[in-house]
Design a protein around this motif. Structure first.
Motif, short mmCIF file in Angstrom:
data_model
loop_
_atom_site.label_atom_id
_atom_site.label_comp_id
_atom_site.label_asym_id
_atom_site.label_seq_id
_atom_site.Cartn_x
_atom_site.Cartn_y
_atom_site.Cartn_z
N ILE A 19 0.84 -1.20 0.00
CA ILE A 19 0.00 0.00 0.00
C ILE A 19 0.87 1.25 0.00
O ILE A 19 1.90 1.31 0.68
CB ILE A 19 -0.93 0.03 1.22
CG1 ILE A 19 -1.80 -1.23 1.28
CG2 ILE A 19 -1.82 1.27 1.21
CD1 ILE A 19 -2.68 -1.33 2.51
N MET A 20 0.45 2.24 -0.77
CA MET A 20 1.10 3.55 -0.78
C MET A 20 0.11 4.58 -0.24
O MET A 20 -0.93 4.84 -0.84
CB MET A 20 1.54 3.95 -2.19
CG MET A 20 2.22 5.32 -2.24
SD MET A 20 2.90 5.72 -3.89
CE MET A 20 1.39 6.02 -4.82
N PRO A 36 5.32 9.80 -0.07
CA PRO A 36 4.34 8.77 0.30
C PRO A 36 4.88 7.90 1.43
O PRO A 36 6.08 7.82 1.67
CB PRO A 36 4.16 7.96 -0.99
CG PRO A 36 4.71 8.83 -2.08
CD PRO A 36 5.80 9.64 -1.45
N TYR A 37 3.95 7.23 2.09
CA TYR A 37 4.32 6.28 3.13
C TYR A 37 3.96 4.89 2.62
O TYR A 37 2.80 4.62 2.28
CB TYR A 37 3.57 6.58 4.43
CG TYR A 37 3.89 5.61 5.55
CD1 TYR A 37 5.07 5.72 6.28
CD2 TYR A 37 3.00 4.58 5.87
CE1 TYR A 37 5.37 4.84 7.29
CE2 TYR A 37 3.30 3.68 6.89
CZ TYR A 37 4.49 3.82 7.60
OH TYR A 37 4.78 2.93 8.61
N PHE A 38 4.96 4.00 2.57
CA PHE A 38 4.74 2.66 2.02
C PHE A 38 4.68 1.63 3.14
O PHE A 38 5.46 1.68 4.09
CB PHE A 38 5.85 2.29 1.04
CG PHE A 38 5.83 3.07 -0.24
CD1 PHE A 38 5.08 2.63 -1.33
CD2 PHE A 38 6.55 4.26 -0.36
CE1 PHE A 38 5.05 3.35 -2.52
CE2 PHE A 38 6.53 4.98 -1.55
CZ PHE A 38 5.78 4.52 -2.62
N ARG A 96 -6.63 -1.82 -10.90
CA ARG A 96 -5.62 -0.79 -11.16
C ARG A 96 -4.20 -1.24 -10.81
O ARG A 96 -3.24 -0.52 -11.05
CB ARG A 96 -5.96 0.48 -10.37
CG ARG A 96 -7.22 1.18 -10.87
CD ARG A 96 -7.36 2.54 -10.23
NE ARG A 96 -8.53 3.25 -10.73
CZ ARG A 96 -8.86 4.49 -10.40
NH1 ARG A 96 -8.07 5.17 -9.56
NH2 ARG A 96 -9.94 5.07 -10.88
N GLY A 97 -4.08 -2.40 -10.23
CA GLY A 97 -2.75 -2.89 -9.91
C GLY A 97 -2.27 -2.46 -8.54
O GLY A 97 -2.98 -1.82 -7.77
N VAL A 101 -3.16 2.52 -3.79
CA VAL A 101 -2.97 3.92 -3.40
C VAL A 101 -4.13 4.36 -2.52
O VAL A 101 -5.30 4.30 -2.92
CB VAL A 101 -2.87 4.84 -4.64
CG1 VAL A 101 -2.67 6.29 -4.19
CG2 VAL A 101 -1.73 4.39 -5.55
N ILE A 102 -3.81 4.81 -1.32
CA ILE A 102 -4.81 5.27 -0.36
C ILE A 102 -4.52 6.71 0.02
O ILE A 102 -3.38 7.06 0.35
CB ILE A 102 -4.81 4.38 0.89
CG1 ILE A 102 -5.31 2.97 0.54
CG2 ILE A 102 -5.67 4.98 2.00
CD1 ILE A 102 -5.30 2.01 1.72
N THR A 103 -5.54 7.55 -0.02
CA THR A 103 -5.40 8.95 0.34
C THR A 103 -5.69 9.12 1.83
O THR A 103 -6.68 8.60 2.35
CB THR A 103 -6.38 9.83 -0.47
OG1 THR A 103 -6.11 9.65 -1.86
CG2 THR A 103 -6.21 11.30 -0.10
N VAL A 104 -4.81 9.86 2.51
CA VAL A 104 -4.92 10.09 3.95
C VAL A 104 -5.54 11.46 4.21
O VAL A 104 -5.15 12.45 3.60
CB VAL A 104 -3.54 10.01 4.63
CG1 VAL A 104 -3.65 10.25 6.13
CG2 VAL A 104 -2.88 8.66 4.35
#
Length: 299
Positions: A19-20, A36-38, A96-97, A101-104
């Motif tokens: 997750i990003m 980003p935080y991975f 989407r692969g 991607v998650i928005t904080v």
């Protein structure tokens, strides 16, 4: 169906999702955008287990307030705290692969979300879900209520720390509760329809049917929503290609994997339950078929 394949149970436990996490652009308060935080998070885990790390990562790039809670968004949908990470991902995955991607966000907490962003709040939600699963399975929650405070703590910590032995040494006691005379009653199962925006449908489904045969995903869906799989399609077809074509409109996903409609629920329950001892099945059907089922069942 009492034999458990520990290899499969271990593979389910080891499932992870890369997750990003990115900070919402309208909440960045610095000239420089934050990196980003991975993370690679367990499918069985919950977002509350990593919120502190994420908050610390972005704290220097936004204005934080004690009155505002952190929350996550993906595919323009707020992510449900009380559902396992893998369930949320599978219910929203549009191909989407990876990484996901998650928005904080740190502002405007959605009123539709439960407040389970802290570990303490998540523990309360988790224990209630676990008690519900045991009540379905055995008719009551005595298996959970009978655990010592130390064992309840170990169970939740094992899940939060992703420690297989720590978790299963207690969870196995719950599953083995039937040996004390509490026979299995219903399958703790939740069906998540991709068109329901991470919400689930739940109905008590017995382990076996009136003739003693194990219920399958097919028969359980026929109980839950008869319109989903027409009666003529519930019969097994010796022609595999024909049978596959008949069922092409209904897809069942468990832990990110396609699963046959003919899989016995007892087998899934023994190998594929989440940490709260519920089975989560993602149902993917066409929008048209979903509306027809919805109007016929819940209308």
């Amino acid at each position: 169906m009492s034999h458990v394949d520990e290899r499969i149970r271990g593979e389910v436990w080891d499932g992870r999702i890369p997750i990003m996490f990115v900070l919402a652009t309208n909440e960045v308060s610095t000239v420089q955008s934050p990196p980003p935080y991975f993370e690679i998070l367990p499918r069985l885990g919950y977002f509350a287990f990593v919120t502190k790390k994420i908050q610390q990562h972005f704290s220097s790039y936004t204005i934080l307030s004690q009155q505002q809670d952190i929350w996550f968004e993906s595919e323009d949908q707020p992510l449900r705290w009380h559902l396992p990470i893998g369930v949320v991902f599978d219910s929203l995955n549009t191909g989407r692969g990876l990484p996901w991607v998650i928005t904080v966000h740190f502002r405007n907490f959605p009123i539709s979300l439960l407040h389970c962003g802290t570990v303490e709040e998540m523990e309360w939600c988790y224990m209630n879900s676990l008690k519900e699963a045991m009540s379905l399975r055995f008719g009551n929650a005595k298996a959970v209520m009978g655990l010592s405070k130390e064992s309840q703590k170990q169970l939740f910590e094992g899940l939060a720390e992703h420690n297989f032995r720590k978790f299963w040494s207690v969870n196995q006691l719950l599953i083995d509760h039937e040996s004390s005379g509490s026979l299995k009653k219903y399958v703790p199962i939740r069906f998540v329809f991709r068109h329901l925006r991470q919400s689930y449908v739940q109905k008590p489904i017995p382990i076996t049917d009136s003739e003693g045969a194990f219920h399958t995903l097919r028969s359980s869906l026929n109980i839950l929503i008869p319109q989903l799989i027409p009666v003529q399609q519930t019969q097994l077809n010796s022609d595999n290609s024909s049978n596959e074509k008949q069922e092409s409109g209904v897809t069942c996903i468990v832990h990110g994997q396609l699963i046959s409609l003919d899989t016995p629920l007892a087998w899934i329950m023994d190998h594929c339950c989440h940490g709260d001892d519920f089975i989560y099945v993602i149902i993917s059907i066409s929008a048209t078929a979903f509306v027809e089922c919805l109007s016929g069942t819940f209308g």
